[in-house]
Structures are given as structure tokens and as C-alpha cells.
Design an enzyme around this catalytic site. Structure first.
Site, PDB file in Angstrom:
ATOM      1  N   GLY A 216       0.871  -1.173   0.000  1.00  0.00           N
ATOM      2  CA  GLY A 216       0.000   0.000   0.000  1.00  0.00           C
ATOM      3  C   GLY A 216       0.905   1.219   0.000  1.00  0.00           C
TER       4      GLY A 216
ATOM      5  CE1 TYR B 137      -2.940  -3.172  -7.265  1.00  0.00           C
ATOM      6  CE2 TYR B 137      -3.214  -2.878  -9.630  1.00  0.00           C
ATOM      7  CZ  TYR B 137      -2.490  -2.668  -8.471  1.00  0.00           C
ATOM      8  OH  TYR B 137      -1.335  -1.943  -8.524  1.00  0.00           O
TER       9      TYR B 137
ATOM     10  CG  ASN C 259       1.414   7.074  -5.891  1.00  0.00           C
ATOM     11  OD1 ASN C 259       1.935   6.437  -6.793  1.00  0.00           O
ATOM     12  ND2 ASN C 259       1.749   6.916  -4.629  1.00  0.00           N
TER      13      ASN C 259
ATOM     14  N   GLY D  51      12.575   9.204 -11.762  1.00  0.00           N
ATOM     15  CA  GLY D  51      13.065   7.831 -11.875  1.00  0.00           C
ATOM     16  C   GLY D  51      14.587   7.769 -11.802  1.00  0.00           C
TER      17      GLY D  51
ATOM     18  CG  ASP E 258       4.939   4.292  -2.319  1.00  0.00           C
ATOM     19  OD1 ASP E 258       4.363   5.274  -2.814  1.00  0.00           O
ATOM     20  OD2 ASP E 258       4.622   3.109  -2.547  1.00  0.00           O
TER      21      ASP E 258
HETATM   22  P1  ATP Z   1       6.645   3.898  -8.141  1.00  0.00           P
HETATM   23  O1  ATP Z   1       5.282   4.431  -8.489  1.00  0.00           O
HETATM   24  O2  ATP Z   1       7.043   2.675  -8.889  1.00  0.00           O
HETATM   25  O3  ATP Z   1       6.877   3.764  -6.676  1.00  0.00           O
HETATM   26  P2  ATP Z   1       7.516   6.502  -9.094  1.00  0.00           P
HETATM   27  O4  ATP Z   1       7.290   6.550 -10.572  1.00  0.00           O
HETATM   28  O5  ATP Z   1       6.592   7.184  -8.196  1.00  0.00           O
HETATM   29  O6  ATP Z   1       7.714   4.979  -8.630  1.00  0.00           O
HETATM   30  P3  ATP Z   1      10.268   7.090  -9.627  1.00  0.00           P
HETATM   31  O7  ATP Z   1      10.387   8.425 -10.263  1.00  0.00           O
HETATM   32  O8  ATP Z   1      10.403   5.882 -10.490  1.00  0.00           O
HETATM   33  O9  ATP Z   1       8.943   7.048  -8.752  1.00  0.00           O
HETATM   34  O10 ATP Z   1      11.363   6.950  -8.489  1.00  0.00           O
HETATM   35  C1  ATP Z   1      11.319   7.761  -7.336  1.00  0.00           C
HETATM   36  C2  ATP Z   1      12.713   8.130  -6.940  1.00  0.00           C
HETATM   37  O11 ATP Z   1      13.471   6.942  -6.648  1.00  0.00           O
HETATM   38  C3  ATP Z   1      13.496   8.861  -8.019  1.00  0.00           C
HETATM   39  O12 ATP Z   1      13.182  10.242  -8.005  1.00  0.00           O
HETATM   40  C4  ATP Z   1      14.923   8.560  -7.568  1.00  0.00           C
HETATM   41  O13 ATP Z   1      15.254   9.384  -6.462  1.00  0.00           O
HETATM   42  C5  ATP Z   1      14.813   7.109  -7.081  1.00  0.00           C
HETATM   43  N1  ATP Z   1      15.068   6.180  -8.190  1.00  0.00           N
HETATM   44  C6  ATP Z   1      14.189   5.700  -9.092  1.00  0.00           C
HETATM   45  N2  ATP Z   1      14.779   4.894  -9.992  1.00  0.00           N
HETATM   46  C7  ATP Z   1      16.088   4.849  -9.653  1.00  0.00           C
HETATM   47  C8  ATP Z   1      17.243   4.176 -10.191  1.00  0.00           C
HETATM   48  N3  ATP Z   1      17.162   3.404 -11.273  1.00  0.00           N
HETATM   49  N4  ATP Z   1      18.432   4.347  -9.563  1.00  0.00           N
HETATM   50  C9  ATP Z   1      18.529   5.122  -8.460  1.00  0.00           C
HETATM   51  N5  ATP Z   1      17.489   5.790  -7.918  1.00  0.00           N
HETATM   52  C10 ATP Z   1      16.277   5.665  -8.494  1.00  0.00           C
END
Ligand code: ATP
Length: 319
Positions: free
Chosen positions: A32, A102, A164, A230, A261
Site C-alpha cells: 500500500g 488487483y 501517484n 526515476g 513511496d
Molecule cells: P513507483 O510508483 O514505482 O513507486 P515513481 O514513478 O513514483 O515509482 P520514480 O520516479 O520511479 O517514482 O522513483 C522515485 C525516486 O526513486 C526517483 O526520483 C529517484 O530518487 C529514485 N530512483 C528511481 N529509480 C532509480 C534508479 N534506477 N536508480 C537510483 N534511484 C532511483
């Protein structure tokens, strides 16, 4: 009062190393977005409370037991005998492709109403953490999110909202209509770069689309906007004109789910510790890296004395 109050849906998660098949070896856990954030905060020593609904069933008991074991305050969580706990099944279909199913329609969490979170709000908190997922669960949860944001704002708490966006639950237009009215209450808005158009007018044609989307959010009353990128790191802007950016840490990627998260937990931890923006962003980035470099959405998140662990050389054995 606790440091952070959050609520939403936490489900039974069954994870398979391949396709669903008779006799497959499953790994069971709980999942969650909001409880992932609460666990991340609790591991860093903050008092985090999760107030949600689960069914009167084994998955519900697993959810509560796991959160309690992780040090999350669940005294305001409740059991609803009339509906089941939600569940998800995750198939690692091929090496780099995960398929998730889900069962959350009509779940206990979807029955949440403002009355369910009133006691938790009455207890007080420094920070209220909300995500765009909760509002997508149904009209009651959406009302609860709105009531919580208004209460927190009126009482001077910090209100964090992680957009999200979940396309499976609602369209970007629906999410935008539901979440935009919350913006005047939001102190910290956290979004992936591709989620900005959901809450901000999309200037998708222009080269500086993101810049203008963040401008609009700051004008709408948000104090700071944190953008997740990401594997490219993250960025910060606030109403006073401050800007910061951080590159992602270089870590081996094991499982990217939960990175967002973890990132939120790191950011809020920095906020609670009174760190300046650049250091809050760095802690968020560190927690995101922990999440991608370990299996599970939250299982690999660090304790406070482990925050510096990723600075060790690859292949290090700590003896
Ligand atoms: P999810 O919804 O899958 O939890 P998200 O899309 O909300 O992810 P991301 O932008 O993918 O979030 O990742 C959040 C943070 O995690 C990024 O801003 C970065 O700080 C870290 N992060 C993500 N991917 C990587 C990576 N490949 N290597 C290192 N740090 C990463």
C-alpha cells in the site's frame, strides 16, 4: 500527536517469480503506497500512524500485524466485518516485465468515510501524508481525503500529497478534477514528471512544459513542488524561487516498485528533521535508491544508521 498521519488501502500482495501456475512458489507480503511511506518513516525513527480499514480476515490481520511489527502506529486503524481486505497478485511475467492483478473493488478500504479518520485527525500530527490513490477508491475515500486535507490545513499541519496517478483506477481527467481542489491545502506536492499534467494545466506542446506546470502549482497555493524523475533523480522548487536538483544514486536495479513511496518517506523525514530543501531532496533520493536496489516495495528500506550504506563501494561486505 504523531509526526506523520497517513491512510489509504493496504492489501495482501502475492508475488510470483513467473506466471501464475499450480504449485508456483509465491512470496507473500503487504502493499500500500501510504503504508509504505509510514514504514519508511518508522524505520528512520519517526512516529508514523496509518489509519485505514481492513476486512475481518487473514489478509487484514497480516496487514495490521506487519505494520505493527514495523513500528507503525495502527491504533486508529479499524476492521470492517462487512467487506474483505483488498489483494493483489504480481507475476514476474518475463525478466523485465511485471503484470499486476488487483481485487480491490468493494474492499474494506473502499468503504472509508470522513467519520473513520476523524479520531486520527483529532489526535493531531505534524504532517498529513495523502496520495492520489486513496481518492480513486470511491466517493467515501475521496471525501475522507478532502476532509483530512482541510482539517490539517486549518490546524497548521504540513500537508503532503503524492499524486501517484493510477490509470487502472481512474482517468487523468477524473484524477485532476478530484485532486485539484485540494491544492490550496497542500504544502508539499510530490509527483513524477509525467504526472504533473494531472494536477496542473498541461502545456504538453511546449518545451518548458514542466517548468510551467510547476509555476501553476506554486500559484495555486502549493509551497513546494518535488518532481521525481526515476533513474534521473529528482528536482525541487518552492514559492520563494529556490531550485534544487539531485542525480539518482548509481545502484543495481532489483525492483523499482515502491521507489516513489520510499522517496516520499525520505523527503518527509528530512522535513521532520528540519533539513534544508537540498538535504531533504538528497534523503528522498537515497530512500528511492534503497527501494530500487532491494526486493519488495518497502522491505529493503533503511534504518537511520544505514542511511550512508549506499556510499560503500559496490560489492562491499560489511564485517
Ligand atoms: P513507483 O510508483 O514505482 O513507486 P515513481 O514513478 O513514483 O515509482 P520514480 O520516479 O520511479 O517514482 O522513483 C522515485 C525516486 O526513486 C526517483 O526520483 C529517484 O530518487 C529514485 N530512483 C528511481 N529509480 C532509480 C534508479 N534506477 N536508480 C537510483 N534511484 C532511483
Amino acid at each position: 500527536p504523531v509526526d506523520v498521519l497517513t491512510f489509504g488501502e493496504t492489501m495482501l500482495a502475492v508475488q510470483l517469480p513467473g506466471s501464475l501456475a499450480v504449485g508456483a512458489q509465491a512470496r507473500t507480503t503487504v502493499a500500500g503506497a501510504e503504508s509504505n511511506v509510514a514504514i519508511g518513516l518508522a524505520r528512520l525513527g519517526h512516529r508514523a500512524a496509518w489509519a485505514g480499514l481492513v476486512g475481518d480476515d487473514e489478509p487484514g490481520r497480516l496487514v495490521l500485524r506487519t505494520l505493527r511489527a514495523e513500528g507503525v502506529d495502527i491504533t486508529r486503524a479499524a476492521v470492517r466485518a462487512t467487506a474483505p481486505t483488498g489483494a493483489m497478485l504480481r507475476e514476474q511475467r518475463v525478466a523485465d516485465l511485471v503484470r499486476v492483478h488487483y481485487w480491490r473493488d468493494g474492499s474494506a478500504a473502499s468503504l472509508l468515510t470522513p467519520a473513520d479518520i476523524e479520531p486520527a485527525l483529532g489526535d493531531g500530527a505534524r504532517v498529513l501524508h495523502l496520495t492520489g490513490i486513496t481518492g480513486a477508491l470511491g466517493p467515501g475515500p475521496l471525501e475522507a481525503v478532502g476532509a483530512a486535507a482541510a482539517h490539517a490545513h486549518a490546524h497548521g499541519w504540513t500537508v503532503a500529497l503524492d499524486v501517484n496517478h493510477r490509470q487502472r483506477l481512474w482517468t487523468a481527467d477524473e484524477a485532476g478534477s478530484a485532486l485539484r481542489p485540494l491544492l490550496p491545502y497542500v504544502t508539499v506536492l510530490i509527483a513524477s514528471d509525467d504526472e504533473l499534467p494531472v494536477v496542473s494545466d498541461a502545456f504538453t506542446e511546449s518545451a518548458d512544459a514542466e517548468e510551467r506546470a510547476v509555476d501553476a502549482l506554486l500559484e495555486a497555493g502549493v509551497r513546494e513542488v518535488v518532481v521525481k524523475r526515476g533513474g534521473e533523480g529528482a528536482a525541487f522548487r518552492d514559492r520563494r524561487g529556490a531550485r534544487h536538483a539531485v542525480a539518482a544514486l548509481r545502484v543495481p536495479v532489483r525492483d523499482t516498485v515502491g521507489a516513489g513511496d520510499a522517496f516520499c518517506a525520505g523527503y518527509l523525514s528530512g522535513l521532520l528533521d528540519g533539513l534544508p530543501p537540498a538535504e531533504r531532496l538528497a534523503r528522498a533520493n537515497t530512500l528511492g535508491a534503497f527501494a530500487v536496489a532491494s526486493d519488495g516495495d518497502w522491505e529493503g528500506l533503511p534504518r537511520r544508521d544505514e542511511l550512508g550504506l549506499l556510499a560503500a563501494a559496490p560489492g562491499t561486505a560489511i564485517r
